[in-house]
Design a protein around this motif. Structure first.
Motif, PDB file in Angstrom:
ATOM      1  N   GLU A 183       0.837  -1.207   0.000  1.00 59.27           N
ATOM      2  CA  GLU A 183       0.000   0.000   0.000  1.00 59.27           C
ATOM      3  C   GLU A 183       0.870   1.255   0.000  1.00 59.27           C
ATOM      4  O   GLU A 183       0.550   2.246  -0.663  1.00 59.27           O
ATOM      5  CB  GLU A 183      -0.933  -0.016   1.210  1.00 59.27           C
ATOM      6  N   SER A 184       1.979   1.224   0.717  1.00 57.12           N
ATOM      7  CA  SER A 184       2.907   2.355   0.716  1.00 57.12           C
ATOM      8  C   SER A 184       3.469   2.585  -0.674  1.00 57.12           C
ATOM      9  O   SER A 184       3.546   3.723  -1.150  1.00 57.12           O
ATOM     10  CB  SER A 184       4.058   2.106   1.698  1.00 57.12           C
ATOM     11  N   LEU A 185       3.873   1.503  -1.351  1.00 56.19           N
ATOM     12  CA  LEU A 185       4.412   1.635  -2.700  1.00 56.19           C
ATOM     13  C   LEU A 185       3.357   2.174  -3.672  1.00 56.19           C
ATOM     14  O   LEU A 185       3.676   2.872  -4.630  1.00 56.19           O
ATOM     15  CB  LEU A 185       4.931   0.291  -3.209  1.00 56.19           C
ATOM     16  N   LYS A 186       2.118   1.878  -3.392  1.00 55.41           N
ATOM     17  CA  LYS A 186       1.024   2.314  -4.255  1.00 55.41           C
ATOM     18  C   LYS A 186       0.697   3.797  -4.070  1.00 55.41           C
ATOM     19  O   LYS A 186       0.282   4.467  -5.012  1.00 55.41           O
ATOM     20  CB  LYS A 186      -0.217   1.470  -3.950  1.00 55.41           C
ATOM     21  N   LYS A 187       0.921   4.341  -2.862  1.00 59.29           N
ATOM     22  CA  LYS A 187       0.397   5.673  -2.560  1.00 59.29           C
ATOM     23  C   LYS A 187       1.409   6.704  -2.069  1.00 59.29           C
ATOM     24  O   LYS A 187       1.206   7.896  -2.283  1.00 59.29           O
ATOM     25  CB  LYS A 187      -0.710   5.551  -1.506  1.00 59.29           C
ATOM     26  N   SER A 188       2.444   6.297  -1.362  1.00 53.01           N
ATOM     27  CA  SER A 188       3.289   7.256  -0.646  1.00 53.01           C
ATOM     28  C   SER A 188       4.366   7.871  -1.529  1.00 53.01           C
ATOM     29  O   SER A 188       4.771   7.299  -2.535  1.00 53.01           O
ATOM     30  CB  SER A 188       3.912   6.600   0.578  1.00 53.01           C
TER      31      SER A 188
ATOM     32  N   THR B  40       6.403  -6.032 -10.945  1.00 56.34           N
ATOM     33  CA  THR B  40       4.958  -5.988 -11.185  1.00 56.34           C
ATOM     34  C   THR B  40       4.168  -5.400 -10.017  1.00 56.34           C
ATOM     35  O   THR B  40       2.940  -5.348 -10.079  1.00 56.34           O
ATOM     36  CB  THR B  40       4.418  -7.406 -11.476  1.00 56.34           C
ATOM     37  N   VAL B  41       4.856  -4.956  -8.957  1.00 52.79           N
ATOM     38  CA  VAL B  41       4.133  -4.379  -7.823  1.00 52.79           C
ATOM     39  C   VAL B  41       3.462  -3.083  -8.280  1.00 52.79           C
ATOM     40  O   VAL B  41       3.988  -2.347  -9.123  1.00 52.79           O
ATOM     41  CB  VAL B  41       5.075  -4.143  -6.624  1.00 52.79           C
ATOM     42  N   GLU B  42       2.278  -2.814  -7.764  1.00 53.00           N
ATOM     43  CA  GLU B  42       1.528  -1.629  -8.193  1.00 53.00           C
ATOM     44  C   GLU B  42       2.152  -0.356  -7.620  1.00 53.00           C
ATOM     45  O   GLU B  42       2.315  -0.214  -6.410  1.00 53.00           O
ATOM     46  CB  GLU B  42       0.073  -1.737  -7.737  1.00 53.00           C
ATOM     47  N   MET B  43       2.506   0.545  -8.544  1.00 56.41           N
ATOM     48  CA  MET B  43       3.064   1.851  -8.192  1.00 56.41           C
ATOM     49  C   MET B  43       2.435   2.875  -9.126  1.00 56.41           C
ATOM     50  O   MET B  43       2.052   2.540 -10.245  1.00 56.41           O
ATOM     51  CB  MET B  43       4.590   1.853  -8.336  1.00 56.41           C
ATOM     52  N   PRO B  44       2.314   4.123  -8.684  1.00 54.51           N
ATOM     53  CA  PRO B  44       1.689   5.125  -9.553  1.00 54.51           C
ATOM     54  C   PRO B  44       2.609   5.520 -10.706  1.00 54.51           C
ATOM     55  O   PRO B  44       3.770   5.853 -10.499  1.00 54.51           O
ATOM     56  CB  PRO B  44       1.440   6.303  -8.609  1.00 54.51           C
ATOM     57  N   ALA B  45       2.079   5.473 -11.907  1.00 57.46           N
ATOM     58  CA  ALA B  45       2.850   5.879 -13.083  1.00 57.46           C
ATOM     59  C   ALA B  45       2.828   7.404 -13.192  1.00 57.46           C
ATOM     60  O   ALA B  45       1.865   8.053 -12.808  1.00 57.46           O
ATOM     61  CB  ALA B  45       2.259   5.259 -14.340  1.00 57.46           C
ATOM     62  N   GLY B  46       3.900   7.951 -13.692  1.00 57.07           N
ATOM     63  CA  GLY B  46       3.949   9.383 -13.936  1.00 57.07           C
ATOM     64  C   GLY B  46       4.039  10.241 -12.697  1.00 57.07           C
ATOM     65  O   GLY B  46       3.764  11.433 -12.739  1.00 57.07           O
ATOM     66  N   ARG B  47       4.398   9.652 -11.564  1.00 60.20           N
ATOM     67  CA  ARG B  47       4.526  10.411 -10.322  1.00 60.20           C
ATOM     68  C   ARG B  47       5.827  10.012  -9.635  1.00 60.20           C
ATOM     69  O   ARG B  47       6.181   8.844  -9.590  1.00 60.20           O
ATOM     70  CB  ARG B  47       3.350  10.112  -9.395  1.00 60.20           C
ATOM     71  N   SER B  48       6.525  11.015  -9.126  1.00 67.74           N
ATOM     72  CA  SER B  48       7.793  10.754  -8.452  1.00 67.74           C
ATOM     73  C   SER B  48       7.574  10.034  -7.127  1.00 67.74           C
ATOM     74  O   SER B  48       6.613  10.316  -6.411  1.00 67.74           O
ATOM     75  CB  SER B  48       8.521  12.071  -8.177  1.00 67.74           C
TER      76      SER B  48
ATOM     77  N   ASN C  77      10.193  -2.143 -13.184  1.00 65.09           N
ATOM     78  CA  ASN C  77       8.772  -1.852 -13.012  1.00 65.09           C
ATOM     79  C   ASN C  77       8.325  -0.866 -14.097  1.00 65.09           C
ATOM     80  O   ASN C  77       8.828   0.251 -14.187  1.00 65.09           O
ATOM     81  CB  ASN C  77       8.513  -1.276 -11.622  1.00 65.09           C
ATOM     82  N   LEU C  78       7.367  -1.265 -14.909  1.00 63.81           N
ATOM     83  CA  LEU C  78       6.940  -0.465 -16.059  1.00 63.81           C
ATOM     84  C   LEU C  78       6.220   0.816 -15.661  1.00 63.81           C
ATOM     85  O   LEU C  78       6.068   1.720 -16.479  1.00 63.81           O
ATOM     86  CB  LEU C  78       6.047  -1.304 -16.985  1.00 63.81           C
ATOM     87  N   ALA C  79       5.779   0.916 -14.411  1.00 64.99           N
ATOM     88  CA  ALA C  79       5.104   2.145 -13.971  1.00 64.99           C
ATOM     89  C   ALA C  79       6.087   3.280 -13.761  1.00 64.99           C
ATOM     90  O   ALA C  79       5.692   4.432 -13.658  1.00 64.99           O
ATOM     91  CB  ALA C  79       4.327   1.885 -12.675  1.00 64.99           C
ATOM     92  N   LYS C  80       7.370   2.959 -13.678  1.00 62.17           N
ATOM     93  CA  LYS C  80       8.387   3.964 -13.362  1.00 62.17           C
ATOM     94  C   LYS C  80       9.362   4.150 -14.515  1.00 62.17           C
ATOM     95  O   LYS C  80       9.735   3.201 -15.198  1.00 62.17           O
ATOM     96  CB  LYS C  80       9.152   3.556 -12.103  1.00 62.17           C
ATOM     97  N   ALA C  81       9.776   5.402 -14.692  1.00 64.44           N
ATOM     98  CA  ALA C  81      10.793   5.704 -15.708  1.00 64.44           C
ATOM     99  C   ALA C  81      12.168   5.456 -15.139  1.00 64.44           C
ATOM    100  O   ALA C  81      13.136   5.480 -15.834  1.00 64.44           O
ATOM    101  CB  ALA C  81      10.652   7.144 -16.164  1.00 64.44           C
TER     102      ALA C  81
END
Length: 197
Positions: A125-130, A165-173, A193-197
């Motif tokens: 949840e932290s990786l998803k939101k914080s 593959t862990v869920e992380m927000p794309a386009g956000r630092s 992780n494809l969500a991150k550059a």
């Protein structure tokens, strides 16, 4: 510039400045809030997950953070963050710090399967939101974040192989800081992780 005698410098050109070598601090705080989650992994040496979480709580309070509870013993994973306001070059920012660790005899008991699952889900949840995720604990090339007592449960570890593959927000630092042994596999997992550059 001075170079060695006889060296032709006509080919030397400045390299274009990249934008991936620095933390995007402004991006972390663009909503006016810096959310920091600190996870203490189970420790077999001397229960450092208990000692360090207590010390971190005390240090935050000493530095003027407002606590959601009266004392450390009352702090639970659902208590909410310790918070303060800071002035940054981007303006005033609220800093919110949440602390997570395995507490024996509670829903996060690091010796149990159920507690291990809660610890791992909180980390996900932290990786998803914080904005900032801090881990202090044991790590290795076949398990990324050891959150629970691996001597008693197979739960409570977020493996480095799961990080791509862990869920992380794309386009956000975001900033993930992992303090433990052999954390190089963690970096590689996040790199994939494809969500991150």
């Amino acid at each position: 510039l001075k170079f060695l005698p006889g060296v032709d410098v006509d080919y030397v050109e400045p390299e274009a400045r990249g934008n991936d070598a620095w933390f995007d601090y402004a991006g972390l705080m663009e909503d006016g809030v810096l959310d920091i989650d600190v996870h203490f992994g189970w420790d077999y040496h001397a229960a450092y997950h208990l000692k360090h979480s207590r010390e971190t709580y005390a240090e935050l309070v000493r530095r003027g953070f407002t606590s959601p509870v009266a004392k450390y013993e009352d702090l639970k994973r659902t208590s909410g963050p310790l918070s303060t306001l800071v002035t940054t070059p981007e303006g005033e920012v609220e800093v919110r710090v949440r602390l997570f660790w395995g507490q024996p005899g509670t829903e996060t008991d690091p010796d149990t399967d159920a507690g291990g699952r809660v610890l791992e889900n909180d980390f996900r949840e932290s990786l998803k939101k914080s904005d900032v995720i801090v881990f202090s604990g044991h790590s290795g090339p076949f398990y990324g974040f050891a959150l629970a007592n691996w001597k008693k449960t197979e739960e409570g570890d977020l493996d480095d192989a799961e990080l791509p593959t862990v869920e992380m927000p794309a386009g956000r630092s975001q900033l993930v800081f992992a303090e433990g042994c052999d954390t190089y596999a963690i970096g590689e997992g996040f790199f994939q992780n494809l969500a991150k550059a």
